[in-house]
Write an enzyme that holds these catalytic residues in place. Structure first.
Site, PDB file in Angstrom:
ATOM      1  N   GLU A   1       0.898  -1.196  -0.113  1.00 21.49           N
ATOM      2  CA  GLU A   1      -0.026   0.020  -0.114  1.00 21.49           C
ATOM      3  C   GLU A   1       1.015   1.352  -0.020  1.00 21.49           C
ATOM      4  O   GLU A   1       0.696   2.440  -0.662  1.00 21.49           O
ATOM      5  CB  GLU A   1      -0.882   0.025   1.274  1.00 21.49           C
ATOM      6  CG  GLU A   1      -2.198   1.400   1.094  1.00 21.49           C
ATOM      7  CD  GLU A   1      -2.904   0.909   0.099  1.00 21.49           C
ATOM      8  OE1 GLU A   1      -3.803   0.433   0.037  1.00 21.49           O
ATOM      9  OE2 GLU A   1      -2.767   1.807  -0.785  1.00 21.49           O
TER      10      GLU A   1
ATOM     11  N   VAL B   1       2.565   3.470  -3.260  1.00 20.68           N
ATOM     12  CA  VAL B   1       1.708   4.546  -4.296  1.00 20.68           C
ATOM     13  C   VAL B   1       1.122   5.449  -3.285  1.00 20.68           C
ATOM     14  O   VAL B   1       0.273   5.143  -2.412  1.00 20.68           O
ATOM     15  CB  VAL B   1       0.822   4.039  -5.427  1.00 20.68           C
ATOM     16  CG1 VAL B   1       0.287   4.905  -6.060  1.00 20.68           C
ATOM     17  CG2 VAL B   1       1.724   3.000  -6.026  1.00 20.68           C
TER      18      VAL B   1
ATOM     19  N   GLY C   1       1.723   7.276  -0.631  1.00 21.15           N
ATOM     20  CA  GLY C   1       1.958   7.626   0.872  1.00 21.15           C
ATOM     21  C   GLY C   1       0.636   6.837   1.591  1.00 21.15           C
ATOM     22  O   GLY C   1       0.347   5.860   1.564  1.00 21.15           O
TER      23      GLY C   1
ATOM     24  N   GLU D   1      15.202  15.799  -2.544  1.00 22.38           N
ATOM     25  CA  GLU D   1      16.420  14.976  -2.132  1.00 22.38           C
ATOM     26  C   GLU D   1      17.375  15.719  -2.573  1.00 22.38           C
ATOM     27  O   GLU D   1      17.294  16.706  -3.809  1.00 22.38           O
ATOM     28  CB  GLU D   1      16.427  13.568  -2.725  1.00 22.38           C
ATOM     29  CG  GLU D   1      15.099  12.855  -2.343  1.00 22.38           C
ATOM     30  CD  GLU D   1      15.343  12.081  -1.127  1.00 22.38           C
ATOM     31  OE1 GLU D   1      16.447  11.979  -0.532  1.00 22.38           O
ATOM     32  OE2 GLU D   1      14.228  11.412  -0.456  1.00 22.38           O
TER      33      GLU D   1
ATOM     34  N   LYS E   1       5.335   4.276  -9.723  1.00 23.90           N
ATOM     35  CA  LYS E   1       3.986   4.281  -9.006  1.00 23.90           C
ATOM     36  C   LYS E   1       2.887   4.158 -10.304  1.00 23.90           C
ATOM     37  O   LYS E   1       2.194   3.236 -10.046  1.00 23.90           O
ATOM     38  CB  LYS E   1       3.722   5.387  -8.472  1.00 23.90           C
ATOM     39  CG  LYS E   1       4.758   5.810  -7.114  1.00 23.90           C
ATOM     40  CD  LYS E   1       4.571   6.963  -6.640  1.00 23.90           C
ATOM     41  CE  LYS E   1       5.507   7.431  -5.531  1.00 23.90           C
ATOM     42  NZ  LYS E   1       5.701   8.926  -5.210  1.00 23.90           N
TER      43      LYS E   1
ATOM     44  N   GLY F   1       6.447  10.854   3.212  1.00 22.24           N
ATOM     45  CA  GLY F   1       6.799  11.485   4.384  1.00 22.24           C
ATOM     46  C   GLY F   1       6.594  10.246   5.464  1.00 22.24           C
ATOM     47  O   GLY F   1       5.778   9.129   5.179  1.00 22.24           O
TER      48      GLY F   1
HETATM   49  N1  HSE Z   1       9.967  11.259  -3.570  1.00 24.10           N
HETATM   50  C1  HSE Z   1       8.426  11.155  -3.417  1.00 24.10           C
HETATM   51  C2  HSE Z   1       7.534  12.336  -3.455  1.00 24.10           C
HETATM   52  C3  HSE Z   1       7.865  10.299  -2.139  1.00 24.10           C
HETATM   53  O1  HSE Z   1       8.077  13.381  -3.519  1.00 24.10           O
HETATM   54  O2  HSE Z   1       6.306  12.292  -3.571  1.00 24.10           O
HETATM   55  C4  HSE Z   1       8.418   8.739  -2.357  1.00 24.10           C
HETATM   56  O3  HSE Z   1       7.855   8.125  -3.431  1.00 24.10           O
END
Ligand code: HSE
Length: 432
Positions: A129, A132, A134, A190, A205, A302
């Site tokens: 789950e 995709v 969060g 990042e 995703k 997150g």
């Molecule tokens: N880095 C992704 C985002 C979260 O910014 O949505 C992890 O898939």
């Protein structure tokens, strides 16, 4: 109360969030599941770093493989990420018939066939789950809530980092590089941002969603993929004046003849629900042939939202383990009559084009002739009175045409002596 033993592989941000969530709501989960979820091992290479949660040091280990093999571990929670160690450990756990809960979209997008097959072959549960959206329970919605539907379309904003950057670019009229730098500073992006801004994370995703929605295996190389790195604030502004917002979308469509899976920036009409999704939020619009349109919205990344999804999966895996009903809802169900992928050149969309055109009589006529010759019909034209040397920006919105026709037409247009720079182009999603 019966206990189910949990082993977490990877004690990073999400791992710590899962531990915290289990500590906070352990009693609630016990009431709901009738089971005590007992955290028996956490594996990580770094056993010293403070993660902001207190754990009994005796359950910490660097030996992840031993956690998988440990007979007291009933559910393996893979939060290492990547496609090397995580793949080996996931396959090892499934081969032992143990349920695996993972947040690893890259693993499923790159090695989904192998992983889904291993789960089926060994009769083990695989839950993902958190891979995709969060905290948004979109996989469960597709697998269970919408099981009575043929899914015809999914449009999603699936990357919080990109949505944050695009929202700030629009709100503050700032260039991409500046917003990215600020987002990195604030921890929203990042240090190495390419996975997000080049659209790969969204494509991972989209591939996971395609498997659930259409029952077919889509390869990463099948996804029409473009990121947001080259978006100019000027186009965000022009799109806004024309009634659109630029969003990085995952678009999955299944018609009678073909399916398509694409990830690219697109103009979304201001009045559409997805246009109002701002900042780090995610949203997924799913259309089923029985239910119609459904919308899922929430924090797509997150520590806490992702932990929420992982814990929900742990509860399901534990229930199935205790009731001895693994595979009750299979990880992947191939569907027999899923049509083939549509070739990229045959994908039909509308387009936003921004030409850099010499401001002299007859110039636009040449462009219109080329578009017409390729069967591309113009919906509207705006010439901006902004000069860059002898050139002015001319924005054209088109009616629908095939990608192949656009590529051929733009090759010819960009070769015209009156065109001063490569034409900027974005697809328009009208959701009809
Ligand atoms: N880095 C992704 C985002 C979260 O910014 O949505 C992890 O898939």
């Amino acid at each position: 109360m019966k206990e189910v033993g949990l082993g977490i592989l990877g004690f990073g941000t999400v791992g710590a969030g899962v531990v915290e969530g289990l500590q906070k709501n352990g009693d609630l989960l016990a009431e709901r599941t009738g089971l005590r979820l007992a955290l028996r091992a956490i594996a990580d290479v770094d056993l010293e770093r403070d993660r902001g949660v207190s754990v009994d040091r005796s359950i910490l280990t660097q030996d992840a493989a031993a956690v998988v093999e440990d007979p007291s571990i009933d559910v393996v929670v893979e939060l290492i990420g990547g496609t090397t160690v995580a793949r080996d450990l996931t396959l090892k756990a499934l081969a032992l018939g143990k349920p695996v809960v993972t947040a690893n979209k890259a693993l499923l997008a790159e090695y989904g066939d192998e992983i889904y097959d291993a789960a089926r072959k060994h009769g083990a549960d695989l839950f993902f789950e958190a891979s995709v959206g969060g905290g948004i329970p979109i996989i469960r919605a597709l697998r269970e809530g919408l099981a009575g539907n043929r899914i015809t379309q999914i449009c999603g904003i699936l990357n919080g980092t990109c949505n944050y950057i695009l929202t700030r670019m629009e709100d503050d009229l700032l260039p991409f590089d500046q917003v990215l730098a600020e987002a990195q500073e604030a921890g929203y992006a990042e240090a190495e941002p390419s996975l997000d801004v080049d659209g790969l994370d969204t494509a991972h995703k989209a591939v996971v969603l395609a498997a659930q929605a259409f029952g077919c295996s889509v390869r990463m190389s099948d996804v029409l993929l473009e990121g947001i790195r080259d978006i100019d604030a000027m186009d965000i502004e022009y799109a806004s004046e024309l009634g659109y917002r630029i969003k990085l979308l995952a678009v999955l469509k299944a018609g009678d003849a073909a399916i398509e899976v694409r990830v690219h920036p697109a103009l979304v009409p201001h009045g559409h629900m997805l246009a109002s999704v701002g900042g780090v939020y995610n949203a997924v619009l799913v259309t089923g042939d029985v239910v119609g349109e459904t919308l899922y919205y929430g924090r797509g990344a997150g520590r806490e939202p992702t932990a929420s999804a992982v814990i929900g999966d742990i509860a399901d895996a534990a229930r199935n383990r205790a009731a001895q009903t693994p595979g009750r809802v299979p990880a992947f169900v191939p569907l027999q009559d899923t049509p083939a992928l549509r070739p990229t050149d045959a994908v039909r969309t509308r387009y936003y084009l921004r030409l850099s055109l010499k401001d002299a009589p007859g110039m636009f006529g040449h462009v219109a002739d080329i578009l017409g010759a390729h069967g591309i019909s113009i919906a509207s034209v705006v010439q901006k009175e902004v000069r860059s040397g002898e050139y002015v920006p001319v924005v054209i919105l088109t009616h629908q045409a095939e990608e192949g026709a656009f590529h051929a037409a733009l090759r010819e247009i960009d070769a015209l002596p009156e065109v001063g720079a490569p034409t900027v182009r974005y697809r328009i999603e009208d959701f009809d």
